[in-house]
Design an enzyme around this catalytic site. Structure first.
Site, PDB file in Angstrom:
ATOM      1  CE  LYS A 149      18.004   9.498 -69.191  1.00 12.27           C
ATOM      2  NZ  LYS A 149      17.250  11.165 -68.865  1.00 12.27           N
ATOM      3  CB  ILE A 150      17.389   0.757 -69.505  1.00 11.78           C
ATOM      4  CG1 ILE A 150      17.585   0.891 -71.335  1.00 11.78           C
ATOM      5  CG2 ILE A 150      16.527  -0.020 -69.270  1.00 11.78           C
ATOM      6  CD1 ILE A 150      18.310  -0.438 -71.302  1.00 11.78           C
TER       7      ILE A 150
END
EC number: 2.2.1.2
Length: 369
Positions: free
Chosen positions: A141-142
């Site tokens: 997750k970014i």
């Protein structure tokens, strides 16, 4: 009780659980949700891990080992969280195999303190998590901050599957899709197998209503108050319209012909925060094929019990969504200011949660030390 969940799945919506804990894993609870409630993926965040760690004794043995080794809290948090993510990925591996890699995914977040730092740092963190978990069905997750966009491109170009998180605005979502396409183009140039690179784009829903409703109440006119609880659904529907535009471009078609998979829209923050609203509204009103809805278990159970799953509730409502947005602007809602405030608040909440996770871990380490 699961007929509604089956109907949701049959409509082409992938049901993911917005929660993880070692207790869920060791008791077989996650396996039961996969078997009985059509769950085909898991998302995590620092708040979820902090809550899991502060309850019961599931982490005690590993915590003792970490104390004996004398590791710092940063290494300890990665050891604990990646252990759970690996375990969940293994539990979901049959789903991953059955769906040819589309579902059966587990998400783990980069250190959110990097959200407004250099893209190079975020990309390095994504790489480290990809190596640490070492499972093909993990998503890194970014956050979709301006600094996060180049990191998303870089990670994808290296074959790292990415869950882009913290998306609120249509403009930023278009930038996310551009970063995704560029990442795939670079991956193709690097000779990578595009069919192995998956991505989802997490568009936050309920928080949008929370912010807009607060402003509508402040305006206070009948016209403004009539619009409460309508902004988030309209915003999400228009996000899907933007997605449809992109996947109908020659740019995407060239990548698709090379084996690439679409970056599915994911509806995040779908637990209703206003008790006056139906507790399944962010599921019932965002049903369309090719999407993911990640829900807390309370929302999952509510949908199973009394959800109203009745056909596509996104594509037929684009005009209505535009009309809602126009009405919001007319009563004085500044869309750009709303999404800016939400992103700033979202990053701040992520960082606060991360610091709370570190604090919780320090406390737990001292308990067993």
């Amino acid at each position: 009780m699961s007929e509604n969940l089956k109907r949701l799945t049959d409509q082409g919506v992938s049901i993911w659980l917005d929660d993880i804990s070692r207790e869920r894993l060791r008791t077989g609870n996650l396996e039961a949700l996969i078997r009985d409630k059509y769950v085909v993926g898991v998302t995590s965040n620092p708040t979820i891990f902090a809550s899991a760690m502060s309850k019961g004794d599931a982490y005690e043995s590993q915590l003792r080992d970490l104390v004996v080794r004398g590791v710092d809290v940063g290494e300890a948090v990665r050891a604990i969280t990646t252990f759970d993510i690996r375990w969940a990925a293994d539990v979901l591996r049959p789903v991953f195999d059955r769906t040819d890699g589309v579902d059966g995914r587990v998400s783990i977040e980069v250190d959110p303190r990097l959200a407004n730092q250099s893209a190079e740092q975020t990309a390095a963190e994504a790489r480290a998590l990809w190596w640490l978990v070492d499972r093909p069905n993990v998503f890194i997750k970014i956050p979709a901050t301006l600094d996060g966009l180049p990191a998303i491109t870089q990670a994808l170009s290296e074959g790292i599957s990415v869950n882009v998180t913290l998306i609120f605005s249509l403009e930023r979502y278009r930038a996310v899709m551009d970063a995704w396409l560029e990442g795939l183009e670079r991956a193709k140039a690097n000779g990578l197998d595009l069919s192995k690179i998956e991505s989802v784009a997490s568009f936050f829903v309920s928080r949008f209503d929370t912010e807009v409703d607060k402003r509508l109440e402040k305006i206070g006119t009948p016209e403004a108050l009539e619009l409460k609880g309508k902004a988030a659904i309209a915003n999400a529907r228009l996000a899907f319209a933007a997605y449809e535009e992109v996947v109908n471009t020659p740019r995407w078609q060239a990548l698709k012909d090379a084996g690439a998979r679409p970056q599915r829209p994911l509806w995040a923050s779908t637990g209703v925060k206003n008790p006056e609203y139906p507790d399944t509204m962010y599921v019932d009103q965002l049903v369309t094929a090719g999407t993911v809805n990640t829900m807390p278990e309370k929302t999952l159970d509510a949908v199973a019990d009394h959800g109203n799953i009745d056909g596509d509730t996104v594509r037929p409502f684009y005009e209505q969504a535009w009309n809602t947005m126009a009405a919001l602007k007319q009563v004085g809602i500044d869309y750009d200011d709303v999404v800016r405030a939400l992103e700033d608040e979202g990053v701040e909440k992520f960082v606060t949660s991360w610091n709370e996770l570190l604090g919780t871990l320090e406390t737990e380490l001292k308990k067993v030390g």
